[in-house]
Motif scaffolding. Structure first.
Motif, PDB file in Angstrom:
ATOM      1  N   ARG A   1       0.830  -1.201   0.000  1.00 13.41           N
ATOM      2  CA  ARG A   1       0.000   0.000   0.000  1.00 13.41           C
ATOM      3  C   ARG A   1       0.865   1.253   0.000  1.00 13.41           C
ATOM      4  O   ARG A   1       0.511   2.254  -0.634  1.00 13.41           O
ATOM      5  CB  ARG A   1      -0.954  -0.006   1.202  1.00 13.41           C
ATOM      6  CG  ARG A   1      -2.043  -1.044   1.070  1.00 13.41           C
ATOM      7  CD  ARG A   1      -3.171  -0.791   2.046  1.00 13.41           C
ATOM      8  NE  ARG A   1      -4.129  -1.887   2.013  1.00 13.41           N
ATOM      9  CZ  ARG A   1      -5.066  -2.042   1.106  1.00 13.41           C
ATOM     10  NH1 ARG A   1      -5.167  -1.169   0.113  1.00 13.41           N
ATOM     11  NH2 ARG A   1      -5.895  -3.068   1.146  1.00 13.41           N
ATOM     12  N   GLN A   2       1.973   1.223   0.702  1.00 21.38           N
ATOM     13  CA  GLN A   2       2.870   2.367   0.680  1.00 21.38           C
ATOM     14  C   GLN A   2       3.415   2.585  -0.722  1.00 21.38           C
ATOM     15  O   GLN A   2       3.489   3.719  -1.218  1.00 21.38           O
ATOM     16  CB  GLN A   2       4.032   2.153   1.664  1.00 21.38           C
ATOM     17  CG  GLN A   2       3.613   2.200   3.136  1.00 21.38           C
ATOM     18  CD  GLN A   2       3.443   3.615   3.648  1.00 21.38           C
ATOM     19  OE1 GLN A   2       3.011   4.499   2.930  1.00 21.38           O
ATOM     20  NE2 GLN A   2       3.770   3.845   4.907  1.00 21.38           N
ATOM     21  N   SER A   3       3.782   1.494  -1.391  1.00 17.73           N
ATOM     22  CA  SER A   3       4.311   1.597  -2.754  1.00 17.73           C
ATOM     23  C   SER A   3       3.250   2.106  -3.723  1.00 17.73           C
ATOM     24  O   SER A   3       3.526   2.965  -4.567  1.00 17.73           O
ATOM     25  CB  SER A   3       4.839   0.228  -3.215  1.00 17.73           C
ATOM     26  OG  SER A   3       5.916  -0.198  -2.396  1.00 17.73           O
ATOM     27  N   LEU A   4       2.030   1.588  -3.606  1.00 16.29           N
ATOM     28  CA  LEU A   4       0.950   2.045  -4.479  1.00 16.29           C
ATOM     29  C   LEU A   4       0.633   3.518  -4.226  1.00 16.29           C
ATOM     30  O   LEU A   4       0.346   4.265  -5.154  1.00 16.29           O
ATOM     31  CB  LEU A   4      -0.305   1.195  -4.256  1.00 16.29           C
ATOM     32  CG  LEU A   4      -0.228  -0.256  -4.737  1.00 16.29           C
ATOM     33  CD1 LEU A   4      -1.463  -1.026  -4.282  1.00 16.29           C
ATOM     34  CD2 LEU A   4      -0.084  -0.326  -6.247  1.00 16.29           C
ATOM     35  N   GLY A   5       0.707   3.923  -2.966  1.00 21.43           N
ATOM     36  CA  GLY A   5       0.469   5.321  -2.645  1.00 21.43           C
ATOM     37  C   GLY A   5       1.501   6.235  -3.277  1.00 21.43           C
ATOM     38  O   GLY A   5       1.178   7.325  -3.767  1.00 21.43           O
ATOM     39  N   LEU A   6       2.746   5.791  -3.301  1.00 20.99           N
ATOM     40  CA  LEU A   6       3.802   6.585  -3.928  1.00 20.99           C
ATOM     41  C   LEU A   6       3.589   6.688  -5.436  1.00 20.99           C
ATOM     42  O   LEU A   6       3.784   7.754  -6.032  1.00 20.99           O
ATOM     43  CB  LEU A   6       5.173   5.974  -3.623  1.00 20.99           C
ATOM     44  CG  LEU A   6       5.691   6.188  -2.196  1.00 20.99           C
ATOM     45  CD1 LEU A   6       6.963   5.387  -1.972  1.00 20.99           C
ATOM     46  CD2 LEU A   6       5.942   7.664  -1.936  1.00 20.99           C
ATOM     47  N   VAL A   7       3.188   5.571  -6.065  1.00 23.41           N
ATOM     48  CA  VAL A   7       2.926   5.602  -7.503  1.00 23.41           C
ATOM     49  C   VAL A   7       1.798   6.596  -7.801  1.00 23.41           C
ATOM     50  O   VAL A   7       1.875   7.384  -8.747  1.00 23.41           O
ATOM     51  CB  VAL A   7       2.569   4.198  -8.032  1.00 23.41           C
ATOM     52  CG1 VAL A   7       2.157   4.271  -9.508  1.00 23.41           C
ATOM     53  CG2 VAL A   7       3.761   3.258  -7.886  1.00 23.41           C
TER      54      VAL A   7
ATOM     55  N   GLN B   1       2.396   9.275   6.120  1.00 24.42           N
ATOM     56  CA  GLN B   1       3.560   9.857   5.466  1.00 24.42           C
ATOM     57  C   GLN B   1       3.436   9.859   3.953  1.00 24.42           C
ATOM     58  O   GLN B   1       3.896  10.787   3.282  1.00 24.42           O
ATOM     59  CB  GLN B   1       4.831   9.109   5.886  1.00 24.42           C
ATOM     60  CG  GLN B   1       5.230   9.375   7.334  1.00 24.42           C
ATOM     61  CD  GLN B   1       6.464   8.605   7.744  1.00 24.42           C
ATOM     62  OE1 GLN B   1       7.005   7.816   6.968  1.00 24.42           O
ATOM     63  NE2 GLN B   1       6.922   8.809   8.968  1.00 24.42           N
ATOM     64  N   THR B   2       2.804   8.838   3.387  1.00 24.83           N
ATOM     65  CA  THR B   2       2.685   8.752   1.930  1.00 24.83           C
ATOM     66  C   THR B   2       1.827   9.877   1.371  1.00 24.83           C
ATOM     67  O   THR B   2       2.155  10.484   0.353  1.00 24.83           O
ATOM     68  CB  THR B   2       2.076   7.399   1.522  1.00 24.83           C
ATOM     69  OG1 THR B   2       2.948   6.353   1.957  1.00 24.83           O
ATOM     70  CG2 THR B   2       1.919   7.312   0.001  1.00 24.83           C
TER      71      THR B   2
END
Length: 205
Positions: free
Chosen positions: A11-17, A79-80
C-alpha cells in the motif's frame, strides 16, 4: 504477521505511484503519454482493489492483539499522503492488531486521495474522550452520492472507476471487530468526511 507486513509495504508503494502520477496532472503529454498514464492509474487501482479482496477472508480473523499507540500509527501511515493533521500531543491507546488498524487508515486515506481534486487537501483529526477516540478524515472531492447511505459499506459498492468495492467493507468489519463504529457524511463544503470511533484503553504500567 507476514501478511500484514507485506500488505503495508504494497500500500505504501501504491500510494507513492499515485503520488507520482498526480504530479503529471496538468502537464503537456502526448496522446501516447496520456494513454500510458491512464493505464497506470487503472492498474494501480486494480491492484489495490484486488489486494482488498484477497485480504477480506483474513481481515478480521484471529489476529494477535497488541496495545497500539494510535497517534504514532496515524502519523506513520500518513507519510505517503502527507495530509493536513490536527492532533493532540499525547498518546491514545487501543487494543487491536496494528496491521488491521493500519489497514483502516490506509483504506480511508486511499479513498480520500482517489476523490480529491488536483491540489486538494486531505484533512484528518482526532479527539480523545474518557473512553473513546474519534478519528475523522475529510477530503475536498465531490462527496458521497445522494441516497448512497450505508450502501457505501456493502461489498461491491464503489463510485471509483474500475473499483471493486471492497475497501470500505473491510474497513467497517475491522472497526466493528474492535468495538468501534464508522459513519460517513458530506461536509458543508461538499467533500466526504469519514468518522471512526474506537474504544481506548489505559495501557498496563
Amino acid at each position: 504477521d507476514m501478511l500484514g507486513s507485506v500488505e503495508h509495504q504494497m500500500r505504501q508503494s501504491l500510494g507513492l505511484v499515485n503520488l507520482y502520477l498526480s504530479r503529471l496532472e496538468g502537464q503537456s503529454l502526448t496522446d501516447e503519454g496520456q494513454a500510458v498514464k491512464g493505464n497506470l492509474q487503472a492498474t494501480v487501482a486494480d491492484i489495490s482493489d484486488r489486494l482488498d479482496a484477497i485480504l477480506t477472508a483474513s481481515a478480521v480473523t484471529h489476529a494477535p492483539l497488541a496495545t497500539v499507540d494510535l497517534q504514532r500509527l496515524i502519523r506513520d501511515r500518513g507519510q505517503t499522503f502527507a495530509p493536513s493533521q490536527q492532533m493532540h500531543d499525547h498518546p491514545v491507546w487501543l487494543q487491536a492488531d496494528p496491521h488491521q488498524l493500519g489497514q483502516v487508515i490506509d483504506n480511508l486515506l486511499c479513498n480520500a486521495n482517489a476523490f480529491s481534486p488536483i491540489g486538494g487537501t486531505i484533512v484528518w483529526s482526532w479527539d480523545a474522550f474518557d473512553s473513546e477516540v474519534l478519528v475523522q478524515i475529510c477530503d475536498q472531492g465531490p462527496g458521497i452520492s445522494p441516497g448512497a447511505g450505508l450502501s457505501i459499506f456493502q461489498p461491491g459498492y464503489t463510485e471509483r472507476p474500475q473499483g471493486h468495492g471492497w475497501g470500505l467493507t473491510i474497513t467497517q468489519k475491522i472497526v466493528a471487530a474492535y468495538g468501534g463504529r464508522i459513519c460517513a457524511n458530506n461536509t458543508p463544503q461538499g467533500g466526504a468526511q469519514f468518522s471512526v470511533i474506537f474504544p481506548q484503553i489505559q495501557p498496563l504500567q
